[in-house]
Design an enzyme around this catalytic site. Structure first.
Site, PDB file in Angstrom:
ATOM      1  N   LEU A  49       0.865  -1.173   0.000  1.00  0.00           N
ATOM      2  CA  LEU A  49       0.000   0.000   0.000  1.00  0.00           C
ATOM      3  C   LEU A  49       0.902   1.224   0.000  1.00  0.00           C
ATOM      4  CD1 LEU A  49      -2.858  -0.588   2.632  1.00  0.00           C
ATOM      5  CD2 LEU A  49      -3.145  -0.189   0.189  1.00  0.00           C
ATOM      6  N   ASP A  50       0.575   2.231  -0.791  1.00  0.00           N
ATOM      7  CA  ASP A  50       1.350   3.464  -0.799  1.00  0.00           C
ATOM      8  C   ASP A  50       1.284   4.127   0.576  1.00  0.00           C
ATOM      9  OD1 ASP A  50       1.950   3.131  -3.466  1.00  0.00           O
ATOM     10  OD2 ASP A  50       0.347   4.447  -4.175  1.00  0.00           O
ATOM     11  N   PRO A  51       2.305   4.937   0.929  1.00  0.00           N
ATOM     12  CA  PRO A  51       2.233   5.681   2.194  1.00  0.00           C
ATOM     13  C   PRO A  51       0.962   6.521   2.315  1.00  0.00           C
ATOM     14  CG  PRO A  51       4.452   5.777   1.313  1.00  0.00           C
ATOM     15  CD  PRO A  51       3.611   5.119   0.252  1.00  0.00           C
ATOM     16  N   ALA A  53      -1.944   5.703   1.416  1.00  0.00           N
ATOM     17  CA  ALA A  53      -3.106   4.839   1.659  1.00  0.00           C
ATOM     18  C   ALA A  53      -3.088   4.260   3.069  1.00  0.00           C
ATOM     19  CB  ALA A  53      -3.136   3.714   0.637  1.00  0.00           C
TER      20      ALA A  53
END
Length: 302
Positions: A49-51, A53
């Site tokens: 997950l991206d930072p 998100a």
């Protein structure tokens, strides 16, 4: 001078932690934090997950890492917030603004714009992504100002609905196949509306059979007494929960562990294998024979 605190030795931990990842933390940092709190030797995640998100990030420990591919291939669901009228270089809130436009969009117009994105669609991966070309991630080229042609990829949007809409902010709920970029979906919806948009917030709510109802935060993990933290883990076979079980006899178990095939009267397909209460691993039945696929170490606790 105070003597340094002795290091706590790492240990074999087997299981799956359903983590509710916080905002601003990379998936790897979240993994390392959980690994430290559990004093675990071996750990991995089932897709990042991206930072930007938050939400569901299953973490695998020990023998459970052998089955992480199951969730890499699974469908996922998200709650996403779109900021209309502003396009960014990365299609999300972390990117440089590339254009702004007044927003005059009604809810019926938004609903109509979503319709073409349901079902099987083709999506062009964003330049700011980890997809590799010639051995390098696309975001590495993007940081150098290089834009490459990217072939569209087929993905499936199982459902797409509006949760909330007010002015220039739309919250949508998306259920999709693996490989779907929600950032690209936000960009494409903005283009369809004619005003542009970017992804301003994202929360993953489901992966395969798992949802946030069983997830714990890092704060909750840290606040749990150290000797009770293992109790927050699902068993090592949790990622295979959708598969039927097959109980091996002691002789069948021995044969499977030695890499041999075992004749069985079962339908073809994959099975979770047990000997008594002990999880043995993953097997596959073909032409009346049970083939060992991925097996756990014999020290794996029940």
């Amino acid at each position: 001078m105070n003597s340094p605190q002795p290091k706590i030795p790492r240990r074999q931990v087997n299981g799956v932690l359903l983590l509710d990842k916080p905002l601003g933390l990379s998936s790897n940092h979240a993994l390392q934090a959980a690994k430290r709190l559990l004093w675990a030797e071996k750990a991995g995640h089932t897709g990042t997950l991206d930072p930007l998100a938050t939400g569901l990030l299953p973490l695998c420990f020990g023998e459970a890492t052998k089955f992480s591919q199951t969730l890499l291939d699974a469908d996922k669901a998200y709650d996403a917030t779109l900021k209309l009228g502003v396009r960014t270089q990365t299609f999300d809130a972390e990117g440089e603004v590339v254009s702004q436009c007044p927003v005059d969009v009604s809810e019926p117009q938004l609903l109509a714009a979503l319709a073409p994105f349901r079902g099987a669609i083709e999506q062009v991966p964003p330049m700011h992504s980890a997809l590799k070309v010639a051995g390098r991630a696309l975001y590495e080229y993007a940081r150098e100002g290089v834009v490459l042609e990217r072939a569209p990829r087929k993905v499936v949007i199982h459902s797409l609905e509006v949760i909330e809409f007010a002015g220039d902010v739309a919250r949508i709920r998306v259920a999709c196949s693996k490989g779907t970029y929600i950032r690209s979906l936000a960009e494409d919806i903005g283009l369809a509306l004619g005003c542009g948009a970017h992804l301003s917030a994202l929360r993953r709510t489901r992966i395969g059979p798992f949802d946030l109802s069983g997830a714990v935060t890092l704060a909750a993990l840290e606040g749990c007494p150290a000797d009770q933290r293992d109790g927050l883990l699902a068993p090592a076979d949790a990622l295979l929960a959708s598969l039927p079980c097959y109980a091996l006899s002691s002789s069948e178990s021995l044969a499977i562990r030695q890499g041999q095939r075992v004749p069985v009267q079962l339908s073809e397909g994959d099975y979770r294998l047990f000997e008594g209460e002990r999880f043995i691993g993953l097997g596959r039945v073909a032409a009346g024979l049970l083939h060992p696929q991925r097996l756990v170490r014999e020290s794996q606790p029940a």
